[in-house]
Structures are given as C-alpha cells and as structure tokens.
Design a protein around this motif. Structure first.
Motif, short mmCIF file in Angstrom:
data_model
loop_
_atom_site.label_atom_id
_atom_site.label_comp_id
_atom_site.label_asym_id
_atom_site.label_seq_id
_atom_site.Cartn_x
_atom_site.Cartn_y
_atom_site.Cartn_z
N GLN A 1 0.84 -1.21 0.00
CA GLN A 1 0.00 0.00 0.00
C GLN A 1 0.87 1.26 0.00
O GLN A 1 0.60 2.21 -0.73
CB GLN A 1 -0.92 -0.01 1.22
N HIS A 2 1.93 1.27 0.82
CA HIS A 2 2.86 2.42 0.83
C HIS A 2 3.50 2.60 -0.55
O HIS A 2 3.60 3.72 -1.06
CB HIS A 2 3.99 2.20 1.84
N ASP B 1 1.05 4.01 -3.26
CA ASP B 1 0.43 5.31 -3.00
C ASP B 1 1.07 6.40 -3.85
O ASP B 1 2.29 6.58 -3.84
CB ASP B 1 0.56 5.67 -1.53
N SER C 1 -0.99 9.36 -4.09
CA SER C 1 -1.84 10.50 -3.74
C SER C 1 -1.27 11.34 -2.61
O SER C 1 -1.80 12.40 -2.31
CB SER C 1 -3.22 9.98 -3.32
N GLY C 2 -0.23 10.85 -1.95
CA GLY C 2 0.35 11.60 -0.84
C GLY C 2 -0.32 11.31 0.49
O GLY C 2 -0.11 12.02 1.46
N GLN C 3 -1.16 10.27 0.53
CA GLN C 3 -1.79 9.90 1.80
C GLN C 3 -0.77 9.33 2.77
O GLN C 3 -0.97 9.37 3.97
CB GLN C 3 -2.91 8.89 1.57
N SER C 4 0.30 8.78 2.28
CA SER C 4 1.34 8.19 3.11
C SER C 4 2.48 9.19 3.32
O SER C 4 2.91 9.87 2.39
CB SER C 4 1.88 6.93 2.42
N THR D 1 5.30 8.45 1.01
CA THR D 1 5.13 9.00 -0.34
C THR D 1 5.49 10.48 -0.37
O THR D 1 6.15 10.95 -1.30
CB THR D 1 3.68 8.81 -0.83
N ASP D 2 5.05 11.23 0.65
CA ASP D 2 5.43 12.64 0.73
C ASP D 2 6.93 12.81 0.69
O ASP D 2 7.46 13.64 -0.05
CB ASP D 2 4.90 13.26 2.03
N ARG E 1 4.62 12.00 10.28
CA ARG E 1 3.91 13.28 10.38
C ARG E 1 3.54 13.61 11.82
O ARG E 1 3.32 14.76 12.16
CB ARG E 1 2.64 13.23 9.53
#
Length: 166
Positions: free
Chosen positions: A74-75, A78, A80-83, A86-87, A130
C-alpha cells in the motif's frame, strides 16, 4: 518484559509511597529453548510495528494489523500523498529502501500496538513521520528512553549524577 535493575528500582520507589508492585517476566529458560513452531517470515507477520528506511537515512515508523507485505505494498503504490513515506519520496526525490524494512515490535491488541508505535517513535525519532503517534504523558518518557551513560551506583535506571544538580 523484565529489565534488570529497573523492576527493583521501581519497586523500591513505589514501596516508599506504600504502593505494592508485581512484575512478571515472560522470558523463561523454556521459552528460550523450546520452539514448537516454525518462525513466520517477516513480511507475512500481522499486528506489527515496523520501520521503513530511506536511502538518505531518514526513517518512518508505522503499525498495521494486516500482514506487513500488504501494508508495504500500500505504501509503495500510493501516489496520492496519503502516506508520509510518499510525501518524503516525492518531495525529496529519494529512494525508499524497501529491502530493509524491519519489524520492531509485535502486538495483536490495537491500543497496545498504538502505544508501542508511539514509544518507538519517541525512541527512534524518525524524521518521515507526520505525528508522534498516540499521546503518552511525558512523565513516562524516561521509562522507555534509552539509558544514558550517567547512572547512580551502577544501577540500570538513568538519572542525573548528584554532582549535576544546581
């Protein structure tokens, strides 16, 4: 988990305040010698706290009740930046070191797993996360902090030496 000297130090402190304590050590000679089942491969484990490193030495600590390979997939997928991973990957243009993901704790119970995650975040200070996980009152931080080199009478609890007080 039994930590040599810490249990006795805590018992002594609580006894001064007339608080009875009881400690249980899960590590026995039998548990160390007898392995009835084959170990579960790391990426097939569920109910884990895990650490994901980046090639730049940044790290991420997370938890999942699913099998670790499902959460890592899943990571990785990703976009979309939900993780937070990913950011970091896209904002810094870094490569995540997926081959060195490691399990740093096991816990099937959700609230306990969230607490373990928060403790590991406090101990390891990952820079991709985060947030700091669930709130743990700072009064408890010394209990799960790594012992410092300054100890009193060679015991396991870390505390300031008498000379450091002002």
């Amino acid at each position: 988990m039994c930590i040599r000297d810490r249990s006795e130090n805590l018992r002594r402190i609580f006894n001064k305040h007339k608080i009875r304590t009881c400690f249980k050590c899960n590590d026995t000679l039998r548990s160390a010698l007898v392995k009835l089942k084959d170990p579960i491969p790391v990426f097939e484990r569920s109910g884990v706290v895990y650490e994901v490193p980046c090639k730049c030495s940044a790290t991420y600590v997370g938890e999942t009740k699913r099998q670790l390979h499902e959460r890592i997939t899943q990571h990785r997928r990703d976009t979309s930046g939900q993780s937070a991973i990913t950011d970091h990957r896209y904002s810094c243009n870094h490569q995540i070191d997926w081959d060195n993901v490691r399990v740093i704790g096991n816990e099937d119970n959700f609230p306990k797993r969230k607490i373990k995650e928060a403790i590991k975040i406090h101990q390891l200070a990952p820079n991709m996360n985060r947030d700091k996980g669930v709130f743990i009152d700072p009064i408890y931080h010394q209990l799960f902090s790594r012992p410092s080199k300054t100890t009193v009478q060679g015991e396991g609890l870390s505390c300031p030496s008498p000379n450091s007080r002002q």
